[in-house]
Design an enzyme around this catalytic site. Structure first.
Site, mmCIF file in Angstrom:
data_model
loop_
_atom_site.group_PDB
_atom_site.id
_atom_site.type_symbol
_atom_site.label_atom_id
_atom_site.label_comp_id
_atom_site.label_asym_id
_atom_site.label_seq_id
_atom_site.Cartn_x
_atom_site.Cartn_y
_atom_site.Cartn_z
ATOM 1 N N ASP A 11 -29.778 -15.140 -29.270
ATOM 2 C CA ASP A 11 -30.879 -14.350 -29.830
ATOM 3 C C ASP A 11 -32.172 -15.161 -29.702
ATOM 4 O O ASP A 11 -32.241 -16.303 -30.152
ATOM 5 C CB ASP A 11 -30.586 -14.027 -31.304
ATOM 6 C CG ASP A 11 -31.566 -13.009 -31.880
ATOM 7 O OD1 ASP A 11 -31.133 -11.919 -32.296
ATOM 8 O OD2 ASP A 11 -32.787 -13.310 -31.927
ATOM 9 N N ASP A 105 -33.752 -8.753 -27.099
ATOM 10 C CA ASP A 105 -33.737 -10.210 -27.228
ATOM 11 C C ASP A 105 -32.387 -10.769 -27.642
ATOM 12 O O ASP A 105 -32.308 -11.904 -28.077
ATOM 13 C CB ASP A 105 -34.846 -10.675 -28.182
ATOM 14 C CG ASP A 105 -34.403 -10.749 -29.632
ATOM 15 O OD1 ASP A 105 -33.583 -9.904 -30.056
ATOM 16 O OD2 ASP A 105 -34.871 -11.648 -30.346
ATOM 17 N N GLU A 106 -31.313 -9.992 -27.500
ATOM 18 C CA GLU A 106 -30.011 -10.530 -27.916
ATOM 19 C C GLU A 106 -28.885 -10.018 -27.034
ATOM 20 O O GLU A 106 -28.936 -8.906 -26.514
ATOM 21 C CB GLU A 106 -29.720 -10.192 -29.381
ATOM 22 C CG GLU A 106 -29.732 -8.716 -29.674
ATOM 23 C CD GLU A 106 -29.286 -8.397 -31.094
ATOM 24 O OE1 GLU A 106 -28.271 -8.951 -31.545
ATOM 25 O OE2 GLU A 106 -29.940 -7.565 -31.721
HETATM 26 P P1 TTP Z 1 -35.317 -10.140 -34.067
HETATM 27 O O1 TTP Z 1 -34.407 -10.908 -33.167
HETATM 28 O O2 TTP Z 1 -34.739 -9.528 -35.277
HETATM 29 O O3 TTP Z 1 -36.501 -11.081 -34.568
HETATM 30 P P2 TTP Z 1 -37.301 -12.220 -33.805
HETATM 31 O O4 TTP Z 1 -36.747 -12.470 -32.448
HETATM 32 O O5 TTP Z 1 -38.752 -11.875 -33.828
HETATM 33 O O6 TTP Z 1 -37.101 -13.457 -34.728
HETATM 34 P P3 TTP Z 1 -35.782 -14.353 -34.956
HETATM 35 O O7 TTP Z 1 -34.718 -13.777 -34.060
HETATM 36 O O8 TTP Z 1 -36.198 -15.731 -34.561
HETATM 37 O O9 TTP Z 1 -35.460 -14.226 -36.386
HETATM 38 O O10 TTP Z 1 -36.035 -9.007 -33.255
HETATM 39 C C1 TTP Z 1 -36.433 -9.146 -31.898
HETATM 40 C C2 TTP Z 1 -37.771 -8.455 -31.656
HETATM 41 O O11 TTP Z 1 -37.670 -7.075 -32.018
HETATM 42 C C3 TTP Z 1 -38.911 -9.013 -32.475
HETATM 43 O O12 TTP Z 1 -39.548 -10.115 -31.839
HETATM 44 C C4 TTP Z 1 -39.810 -7.843 -32.653
HETATM 45 C C5 TTP Z 1 -38.896 -6.633 -32.608
HETATM 46 N N1 TTP Z 1 -38.690 -6.113 -33.976
HETATM 47 C C6 TTP Z 1 -39.487 -5.052 -34.411
HETATM 48 O O13 TTP Z 1 -40.339 -4.556 -33.677
HETATM 49 N N2 TTP Z 1 -39.311 -4.604 -35.704
HETATM 50 C C7 TTP Z 1 -38.385 -5.120 -36.556
HETATM 51 O O14 TTP Z 1 -38.263 -4.691 -37.710
HETATM 52 C C8 TTP Z 1 -37.566 -6.214 -36.080
HETATM 53 C C9 TTP Z 1 -36.544 -6.835 -36.997
HETATM 54 C C10 TTP Z 1 -37.760 -6.668 -34.807
HETATM 55 MG MG MG Z 2 -34.683 -12.746 -32.155
#
Ligand code: TTP
Ligand code: MG
Length: 354
Positions: A11, A105-106
């Site tokens: 992720d 992103d995962e």
């Molecule tokens: P996440 O992987 O949940 O968050 P992140 O990558 O920003 O942070 P981390 O993994 O380090 O905790 O989500 C991936 C992307 O998806 C995030 O960069 C932006 C988008 N996103 C939204 O647009 N709205 C949301 O509520 C969430 C959780 C994520």
């Molecule tokens: Mg993330």
């Protein structure tokens, strides 16, 4: 009992913000928030610096501004995020034969067939950082559930491997809402029953849970809390080629060293091919130079091969013929044009190397 699986969850850290920081390095280290503008805009994500002020995803942008007035607000650029995601997932797909891309992103990777799965994931992290410039966290476990929680446990730059038992110990004291699939409503209903933690839920009598949540969901909740999860990776694409590639910590010019690394990559690739009983007619190499030009050279043979000696010989020949004119930052090898054991083509198209 089925053999223990080895699943990794990768992720990206603060994904949208991290892409923005690549384009605006002067903002590194500052609280940065990616959100739309307008009165109803919400935060998509925040840098870890901004998270310290309590700013987080899905929060109204106006509230984020109040919590962290010095934050820099950046408008989202989804085309850029999709493009970066594609580049990352290409590396992820090259690191395992079965991959489930679960979001921009995962991804989950089945790495049970890798000789040294942890080392392979460390390399993947390094490759994503080296080739794309993004940081990520990795969780490794016997199931998607454990891998997912493990990747989240020590963000950013986390690398956490857990067994089912160590996951129960580590997360037992956390609220059930931590478990993917348990939302705030379910968590509330559990709290009303006196079930405040994952350990409480794991110890709750199934009959009581079934009574409250139904004959299917009750036992499922308890299994989640016990980290019992055998869900398969889905959306695994039918493989038409397999590849291995690596980005070096330092650019390399020495042909002998490059050949040695190519041979190692080919060995890993062929081990994967053997496990999947695959052979292919096309061998290709990929070379990225220090100026980021990427070159591929491929050869299609009259008959399919898969053994390391023969694939290595072709790959080495391709590298010698190409003879990189500049230092090399990435080297890869691919076998495509699979044939099944009876010689039938698996896929008609000869796929170009990615
Ligand atoms: P996440 O992987 O949940 O968050 P992140 O990558 O920003 O942070 P981390 O993994 O380090 O905790 O989500 C991936 C992307 O998806 C995030 O960069 C932006 C988008 N996103 C939204 O647009 N709205 C949301 O509520 C969430 C959780 C994520
Ligand atoms: Mg993330």
């Amino acid at each position: 009992m089925a053999g223990t699986r080895v699943i990794a969850h990768v992720d990206l850290d603060a994904f949208y913000v991290s892409v923005e920081l690549l384009r605006r390095p002067q903002l590194r280290g500052r609280p940065v928030v990616v959100s739309g503008s307008g009165p109803r805009a919400v935060v998509t994500t925040a840098s870890y610096e901004a998270r310290r002020f309590g700013v987080g995803s899905a929060m109204p942008a106006a509230r984020a501004r109040r919590l962290c007035p010095e934050a820099v607000f950046v408008a989202p650029d989804f085309n850029a995020y999709r493009a970066y995601s594609r580049r990352v997932m290409e590396l992820v797909r090259a690191a395992a034969s079965t991959v489930e891309v679960a979001g921009l992103d995962e991804a989950y990777l089945d790495i049970g067939d890798r000789v040294a799965p942890h080392a392979a994931m460390r390399r993947l992290v390094r490759d994503i950082r080296g080739a794309v410039g993004l940081g990520c966290s990795v969780g490794i476990g016997p199931s998607k559930l454990v891998a997912k929680l493990a990747s989240d446990a020590e963000k950013p730059d986390g690398f956490v491997a857990l067994t089912r038992e160590s996951a129960r110990e580590r997360f037992g004291g956390a609220a059930p809402v931590l478990l993917p699939g348990i939302g705030p409503k379910t968590a509330e209903a559990l709290a009303a029953m006196g079930i405040a933690t994952i350990a409480d839920l794991a110890a709750a009598p199934t009959a009581r849970l079934s009574e409250r949540f139904g004959a299917r969901n009750g036992p499922w909740l308890r299994r989640r809390a016990c980290f019992d999860d055998d869900s398969p990776l889905t959306d695994a694409r039918v493989a038409v080629s397999e590849s291995r590639e690596t980005t070096f910590p330092h650019d390399l010019s020495d042909p002998t060293e490059l050949e040695r690394i190519l041979e190692r990559l080919t060995g890993e690739l062929c081990a994967g091919l053997a496990r999947h009983r695959r052979r292919g007619r096309t061998v290709a190499i990929k070379v990225r130079l220090d100026d980021f030009r990427t070159v591929t050279r491929a050869r299609t043979l009259p008959a399919a091969i898969g053994d390391p000696a023969r694939v290595s010989a072709v790959a080495r020949e391709l590298l010698r013929e190409y003879a990189p004119s500049r230092p090399v930052r990435l080297l890869g090898v691919r076998v495509a044009g699979f044939e099944s054991d009876d010689g039938e083509p698996v896929e008609q198209l000869a796929l170009p190397i990615a």
